[in-house]
Structures are given as C-alpha cells and as structure tokens.
Design an enzyme around this catalytic site. Structure first.
Site, short mmCIF file in Angstrom:
data_model
loop_
_atom_site.label_atom_id
_atom_site.label_comp_id
_atom_site.label_asym_id
_atom_site.label_seq_id
_atom_site.Cartn_x
_atom_site.Cartn_y
_atom_site.Cartn_z
N ARG A 1 -2.45 -7.33 4.73
CA ARG A 1 -2.88 -7.06 3.41
C ARG A 1 -3.12 -8.37 2.62
O ARG A 1 -2.32 -9.22 2.30
CB ARG A 1 -1.98 -6.16 2.64
CG ARG A 1 -2.40 -5.94 1.22
CD ARG A 1 -1.44 -4.83 0.56
NE ARG A 1 -1.48 -5.22 -0.87
CZ ARG A 1 -0.65 -4.41 -1.64
NH1 ARG A 1 -0.03 -3.42 -1.19
NH2 ARG A 1 -0.77 -4.78 -3.21
N ASN B 1 -7.52 1.60 1.22
CA ASN B 1 -6.65 2.27 0.35
C ASN B 1 -7.26 3.05 -0.79
O ASN B 1 -7.91 2.68 -1.77
CB ASN B 1 -5.82 1.15 -0.44
CG ASN B 1 -4.51 1.98 -1.47
OD1 ASN B 1 -4.54 2.99 -1.28
ND2 ASN B 1 -4.18 0.87 -2.19
N ASP C 1 5.89 -4.81 1.91
CA ASP C 1 5.67 -5.74 0.68
C ASP C 1 5.35 -7.19 1.35
O ASP C 1 4.53 -7.40 2.02
CB ASP C 1 7.12 -5.49 -0.15
CG ASP C 1 6.95 -4.47 -0.96
OD1 ASP C 1 5.88 -3.74 -1.00
OD2 ASP C 1 7.88 -4.22 -1.74
N GLU D 1 2.00 -8.38 2.70
CA GLU D 1 0.59 -8.74 1.76
C GLU D 1 0.99 -10.27 1.52
O GLU D 1 1.93 -10.87 1.46
CB GLU D 1 0.84 -7.90 0.74
CG GLU D 1 2.07 -8.10 -0.30
CD GLU D 1 2.09 -6.78 -1.02
OE1 GLU D 1 2.29 -6.83 -2.27
OE2 GLU D 1 2.45 -5.57 -0.45
N ASP E 1 4.78 0.33 4.23
CA ASP E 1 4.40 -0.84 3.49
C ASP E 1 5.77 -1.71 3.45
O ASP E 1 6.90 -1.36 2.74
CB ASP E 1 4.29 -0.20 1.95
CG ASP E 1 4.08 -1.30 0.99
OD1 ASP E 1 4.03 -2.32 1.48
OD2 ASP E 1 3.84 -0.66 -0.19
N ASP F 1 7.47 -0.75 -9.03
CA ASP F 1 6.96 -1.36 -7.77
C ASP F 1 6.68 -2.91 -8.11
O ASP F 1 5.73 -3.37 -8.12
CB ASP F 1 5.57 -0.87 -7.54
CG ASP F 1 5.16 -1.45 -6.04
OD1 ASP F 1 5.96 -1.98 -5.28
OD2 ASP F 1 4.29 -1.31 -5.75
N CYS G 1 2.32 -3.91 -8.12
CA CYS G 1 1.51 -2.92 -7.77
C CYS G 1 0.14 -3.74 -7.45
O CYS G 1 -0.39 -4.31 -8.36
CB CYS G 1 1.24 -1.80 -8.77
SG CYS G 1 0.07 -0.89 -8.45
N TYR H 1 2.03 7.61 6.19
CA TYR H 1 2.25 6.48 5.53
C TYR H 1 3.47 6.47 4.64
O TYR H 1 3.75 7.53 3.93
CB TYR H 1 0.83 6.05 4.57
CG TYR H 1 1.12 4.75 3.82
CD1 TYR H 1 1.13 3.57 4.65
CD2 TYR H 1 1.08 4.81 2.29
CE1 TYR H 1 1.13 2.29 3.91
CE2 TYR H 1 0.94 3.56 1.68
CZ TYR H 1 1.20 2.41 2.56
OH TYR H 1 1.40 1.22 1.97
N GLU I 1 -6.97 -5.13 -0.56
CA GLU I 1 -6.66 -3.98 -1.67
C GLU I 1 -7.54 -4.50 -2.74
O GLU I 1 -8.02 -5.30 -3.09
CB GLU I 1 -4.99 -4.59 -2.37
CG GLU I 1 -4.56 -3.80 -3.62
CD GLU I 1 -4.46 -2.46 -3.16
OE1 GLU I 1 -5.32 -1.63 -2.72
OE2 GLU I 1 -3.05 -1.91 -3.11
N HIS J 1 2.56 -3.09 7.15
CA HIS J 1 1.69 -4.39 6.42
C HIS J 1 2.29 -5.14 5.66
O HIS J 1 3.42 -4.72 4.93
CB HIS J 1 0.38 -3.66 5.76
CG HIS J 1 0.65 -2.81 4.53
ND1 HIS J 1 0.95 -3.38 3.43
CD2 HIS J 1 0.59 -1.52 4.43
CE1 HIS J 1 1.25 -2.35 2.54
NE2 HIS J 1 1.10 -1.28 3.17
#
Length: 309
Positions: free
Chosen positions: A164, A216, A94, A121, A92, A65, A129, A51, A194, A119
C-alpha cells in the site's frame, strides 16, 4: 461435521482462490468484518472475500488508528475470522509492526493464522488513518526493505503480499505511481493506493501499473465512492469496504440505545433487529444439534443380570 466447527476450506485453497480471483477479470469484493459472525454473513451473502481492517480493530478496542495495536492482537482477531469462513481473508498489517524484521515475522504469524494475504504500507511508523491529513511516508528505499523482508519470509508462495502506498496525498499521484512500480519490482503481488479522489485518478493509476490493483471504498474519506462495476471497468482487481459494517452496526446500536434511554423499552426497535431465527441460521444451530445427536445417540446395553455392559 465438516465445515461446522471451522471452515471446510483449507488456508492453501483460500489463498489459491484469492490469486485466481485477482486474475479472473471480475472484481473481488472484500467487505470488512469486525468479528467472525460478520465474516459468516459476508460469505452467506455471496462476496468473494473478507477484509480485516486495522482501523476497525483499533476502534473495536476503543483506540484510534495510530499504530497502537500489536501483531498479537491483530493476528488473533484475523485467525478468529479466518477460522469461520471459506472465503480468503485479506488483513491490514499496517507498517508491519516495526522494522523490516518485524514485517518478516508478521508474514509468518499471519500465514500460521490462516490468512490469505496482507497489506503493508509505506507510512512512517507509527502510522495514521490513510484518509486523514498530516501523514508522512518513509523514503522508497525504506519501504523496499520492509517489503523485501516480507516477501523473503513468505513460506507459502500463494500467500498474497499487497503493498500500500499513501504517497498520492503527500507527494502527488505521479510519485505514488513510481512507488507502486518499485514495489511491484520488489515482489508485491497487489498494489493498494490510498486516497485516490476521482475516477480519472483511478484510471491513471491503472494505466501506469501492470500488476493487480486494489481500491479502497471507505466512507467519509477522500475517495469518491465508485460502484464495483465502475472499478471493474477501470481495470481494478479488488475492492475493500473496510469500515462499512462497523459504521452500520455502531449507528444502529447508538440509535437503539438512545431510544431505550428515552423510552425505557426496546419494544419499538424489534423491526430493526436481526431475528433470533436468522442468527441461528448463520450459526447453523440445527447442524450442531444433528452433530450432537450423532455422537450421543447410543443406547446402553445391559447384560443378563441387568447391569450396564
């Protein structure tokens, strides 16, 4: 030479392995790699995938982040990591680095980088985050446009697009489930919800959503840290440990640096270091030497008067 300078497994085969793993009934474990060497270690120990965390990449650059990294930076690091491992790499992405057209471009760039899946989101851009308070999610229709653009841009049908949702901590678990169902209908292959808190939350989500699910297991967040076997028994298909290796490495580095600062020597730290021989084993030094010898082990032929032919 095969598998020496780069992974022997093609991007297509890695994507096929990822999809097969999600359908296997055995949970796919994807520890985070903050650099290519850690990815080699993840493969050597026997995990199913690697990952690449956006939070880790940001931290590695000395940034929080909060959506400050770019597609170019993320794709570059992803490509470096994917190049050295035979395992599938999940990255990731974002919020897709912009509007829906940017999410579409993100898919094509990451396909070209050899990534097995990404992924996206449903947070408002710029994101934050997923285990911090104060997040905001976009309306479902906006996320469906973001996700739809990504699905439409995919050229390799085996490339995994994971959606996500961060809605559980904002709108509640039922709303997150409704979003997950909509994202699945829009073409997502995998759902990542999440900041679920308890096994009961994970179980409720599994019972409501029919497509593969990702958990996660990040430290110091809102989720109870559940063993992979427990998640598998709950019906989850994949689990990520996004920041674990970075946290371990940074703790060790800080502890060591403080001891050097205090004592003036690293001699007391040797038993906490990876030995040079283990590093060389991971890097396959001996194979490089063999390869080099095979290339340069010729002898010079001379003609009758002694000149080189």
């Amino acid at each position: 030479m095969t598998g020496l300078l780069a992974a022997a497994t093609s991007a297509a085969d890695k994507r096929a392995a990822f999809r097969a793993g999600l359908a296997s009934g055995t949970i796919q474990r994807f520890p985070g790699a903050f650099n290519p060497l850690v990815a080699k270690l993840i493969q050597d120990i026997g995990f199913e995938g690697v990952y690449v965390s956006g939070a880790v990449l940001s931290a590695d650059l000395g940034l929080p982040d909060i959506g400050l990294t770019t597609l170019t930076e993320v794709a570059g690091r992803g490509q470096q990591i994917a190049r050295v491992t035979d395992l599938p790499v999940l990255l990731d992405a974002d919020t897709g680095f912009g509007e829906p057209m940017s999410a579409a471009r993100t898919v094509t760039v990451l396909e070209d980088a050899g990534i097995a899946g990404l992924h996206l989101e449903d947070q408002v851009n710029p994101k934050r985050c997923g285990h911090l308070d104060g997040k905001a999610v976009v309306p479902v229709a906006d996320m469906l446009r973001r996700l739809g653009a990504a699905v439409a841009a995919r050229r390799d049908p085996a490339f995994v697009i994971c959606a996500r949702t961060d809605a559980a901590g904002i709108e509640g678990l039922d709303a997150a489930i409704d979003r997950a169902k909509a994202y699945a209908d829009a073409g997502a292959d995998l759902i990542f919800t999440e900041a679920l808190r308890t096994p009961a939350d994970f179980e409720k989500f599994r019972a409501a959503v029919s497509i593969p699910l990702l958990a996660n297991m990040t430290e110091f967040g809102k989720s109870e840290l559940l063993p992979a076997a427990t998640l598998e028994s709950l019906g989850y298909n994949a689990v990520i440990y996004p920041v674990t290796t970075l946290r371990l490495a940074m703790y060790a580095a800080e502890t060591g640096l403080r001891e050097i600062a205090a004592t003036g020597t690293q001699s007391g730290l040797l038993d906490r270091m990876q030995h040079r021989s283990r590093l060389y084993e991971l890097l396959r030094y001996e194979r490089y030497n063999e390869f080099d010898s095979d290339i340069y082990n010729f002898t010079l032929e001379r003609i009758d008067d002694g000149r080189i032919a």
